[in-house]
Design a protein around this motif. Structure first.
Motif: not given
Lengths: 513, 128
Positions: B80-86, B101, B120
């Motif tokens: 969902v392109d939340c970005g938690a991984c960034l 994105e 997530p």
């Protein structure tokens, strides 16, 4: 001054002017506030983030013979059914009762699967009554078979929120995502300039009865959310920390899985990613000015989640423009940042709601009542039995060892004092390591003679000011049996072991009798 | 090229990699390694003029070579392109693109799997 009725007439006539909250920033910058307020009728906002405080009321219909559901499970996730006979509330953050699945598939995932039209196994148990004789049912349901599936979210759309980091030496798994040790990263969750309540910071247009975009369908604000707070510090009119919240309602049968997702925060629990868009009618210049707020003017606070207490220390202040660059500085080091909510989806939601209004598919509503805008505080839960701190418990006199000692002498010390743990300290009494009776046995088996070669140097510690419950959790997390207690200068004050904690629990349950 | 190398306990004491590097003048970069007395596996990047020859040699010496085209895969249906991984990526292989994105640069990824366990939506997987 405009009225909502006039805006609705414009929607009907097809000449309404709608922009998103992100677009409004440049509209005001280019045309000036006066002209922007005259020309723009509606500003749409959007957010798509993890909103744990979500859930759904489901009505299953009556079986034959009928049942009064007492314990209810959907794909093994418990829903609360102490409401009439066949109604249940499924909470998004409820984990699976199968321990092997646990937090990987919980209430939030069921909500998504129902919206996707998937079949869900329903198991219900009951005690049996004259009017509801059935004691157990097992069947399969889908969204179509439910009489009602109404999403009711007690607390969504937080008006600003804390930004998280972690000062400790260990990785933390929190509702703010994975926090790396020693300020390794930073996470934040607000959509910033697109976030609904940051665009109407004093709740001048948003209220009970406001029609909104909820998870791809139409929904309503049904009042302030739980933990709604108004008496908070503000900068540029917007709160700098968590403040107002919304309680929302929407028909799940009309929702779109693109805008609602079940998720799991690693080693924390299930949560629901919920898409919300709130339209803000531009009734006057003041409202217009507030919808033009941009990320650099929304201040927020970086909080140290390494301190597992209600009040966590503030590391620094920042703003969403800085956070969105991907790095912010702490103690002279650039730390990478992660949003936890999707700004891309937030923009899509604000755009979608804009399209609905422009195309005459969505009309604005006058709230039947404004949200409370003053005198709301979040009260803490005071525990009758206050938590016991490490310094409050009786600790045996501390027995220590020096790194230069021989294994034989250390073994004697352990036996003479009937203890299993021995902190190793330097000449100032500062902690250097720890050795256990098992380490000594291991050293003997391998023919080692010096303590410094067998002691564990990476020691999990307890601080005097920490509650015993926090330490019990730490013992469990690291699978250890005891920790040295140290003061702020790292000097050893004692040892706390699993035995001390068991004794404490034993004593308190005796007293309660 | 990138490949998973797998080797059995019988050959752990042999200096196969350094022999290969000397013989074929290749650049050899270890991205991930899991080695124990019972054998192990390594994710490696091999560059140079004699890559094919060097791989043949490694195989001949008893190491199983499984070339991989992709190290990491993101399921765009789930993401969902939340970005938690960034902020979790140690090599900055994950970035935000112009339209917000989230993109993962496969060339930079070392397959550590940190984003995988922290997503997530469980949308990212490291290819084995």
């Amino acid at each position: 001054m405009k009225k909502i009725e006039e805006i609705n007439q414009k929607i009907k006539d097809g000449d309404v002017v709608v922009v998103t909250a992100a677009e409004m920033i440049s509209v005001v910058a280019e045309n000036g506030l006066k002209k922007a307020a005259e020309e723009v009728d509606v500003v749409t906002t959007g957010t798509f983030g993890a909103m744990c405080s979500s859930g759904a009321f489901l009505n299953f219909g009556h079986s034959d013979p009928p049942i009064k559901m007492y314990k209810t499970y959907l794909n093994n996730v418990e829903a609360y059914s102490g409401i009439a006979a066949v109604d249940a509330y499924l909470g998004a953050s409820q984990p699976n009762r199968n321990p092997e699945i646990g937090i990987d598939y919980g209430g939030a995932h069921i909500i998504e699967d129902l919206i996707r039209g998937k079949e869900i196994k329903l198991v219900a148990e009951a005690y049996g009554t004259d009017c509801y004789p059935q004691k157990k049912i097992e069947t399969y349901i889908t969204m179509d078979k439910l009489n009602q599936a109404i999403m009711v979210n007690p607390r969504n759309c937080y008006q600003n929120y804390a930004v998280a980091t972690n000062s400790t030496d260990e990785t933390l798994y929190t509702y703010m995502g994975t926090l790396l040790p020693k300020f390794g990263n930073i996470t934040y969750s607000s959509a910033g300039q697109l976030s609904p309540l940051l665009n109407d910071p004093y709740f001048e247009t948003i209220g009970t009865g406001t029609k909104i975009f909820l998870c791809g369908g139409e929904g309503f604000i049904i009042g302030e959310g739980t933990q709604h707070a108004t008496e908070v510090e503000r900068m540029n009119d917007v709160p700098v920390s968590a403040a107002g919240t919304l309680m929302l309602k929407g028909d799940m049968k009309k929702m779109d899985p693109d805008y609602v997702r079940g998720a799991s925060m690693p080693k924390y629990g299930p949560t629901l990613y919920t898409g919300v868009g709130v339209p803000i009618p531009i009734l006057n210049e003041q409202i217009a000015a507030r919808t033009a707020i941009s990320d650099e003017n929304i201040t927020c606070r970086v909080i140290d989640y390494g301190i597992a207490r209600r009040s966590r220390p503030v590391v620094r202040e920042t703003n969403y423009a800085e956070l969105k660059t991907g790095e912010i500085e702490i103690n002279g080091v650039e730390i990478p940042t992660s949003p936890l909510s999707s700004y891309k989806k937030a923009e899509e939601i604000a755009e979608e709601l804009k399209e609905w209004i422009i195309n005459g598919k969505f009309y604005l509503t006058n709230p039947v009542e404004k949200l409370p805008s003053k005198d709301h505080f979040v009260k803490p839960l005071e525990i009758k039995k206050p938590s016991i701190l490490i310094k409050d418990i009786k600790i045996k006199p501390v027995i220590i060892a020096r790194p230069t000692e021989k294994i034989n002498d250390v073994a004697k010390k352990l036996v003479e004092n009937s203890i299993n743990h021995l902190p190793v300290v330097d000449d100032k009494g500062k902690l250097m390591g720890i050795v256990t009776s098992w380490d000594i046995a291991d050293a003997v088996a391998r023919g080692k003679t010096d303590l410094k070669d067998v002691m564990t140097k990476k020691v999990v510690i307890a601080r005097e000011e920490e509650p015993v419950d926090v330490i019990a959790r730490r013992i469990d997390k690291y699978e250890i049996s005891g920790l040295p207690i140290v003061d702020k200068d790292n000097k050893v004050k004692g040892m706390i072991t699993t035995e001390d904690i068991s004794r404490l629990i034993g004593e308190s349950s005796r007293k309660n009798k | 090229m990138r490949a998973w190398l797998r080797f059995s306990p019988i050959i752990v004491n042999e200096t196969i990699i350094s022999d290969t590097m000397k013989k074929y003048d290749i650049n050899f970069n270890i991205l991930r390694a899991d080695i124990s007395p019972r054998g192990g596996k390594m994710l490696v990047e091999i560059d140079g003029k004699q890559v094919q020859e060097s791989i043949e040699y490694i195989k001949k010496r008893g190491i199983e070579v499984n070339p991989i085209k992709k190290v990491v895969k993101k399921d765009d249906e789930k993401c969902v392109d939340c970005g938690a991984c960034l902020s979790l990526c140690p090599v900055k292989a994950i970035c935000v693109m112009d339209d917000w994105e989230i993109g993962i640069d496969d060339q930079l990824c070392i397959g550590c799997g940190f984003c995988t366990s922290s997503c997530p939506m469980k949308a990212i997987s490291v290819m084995e």
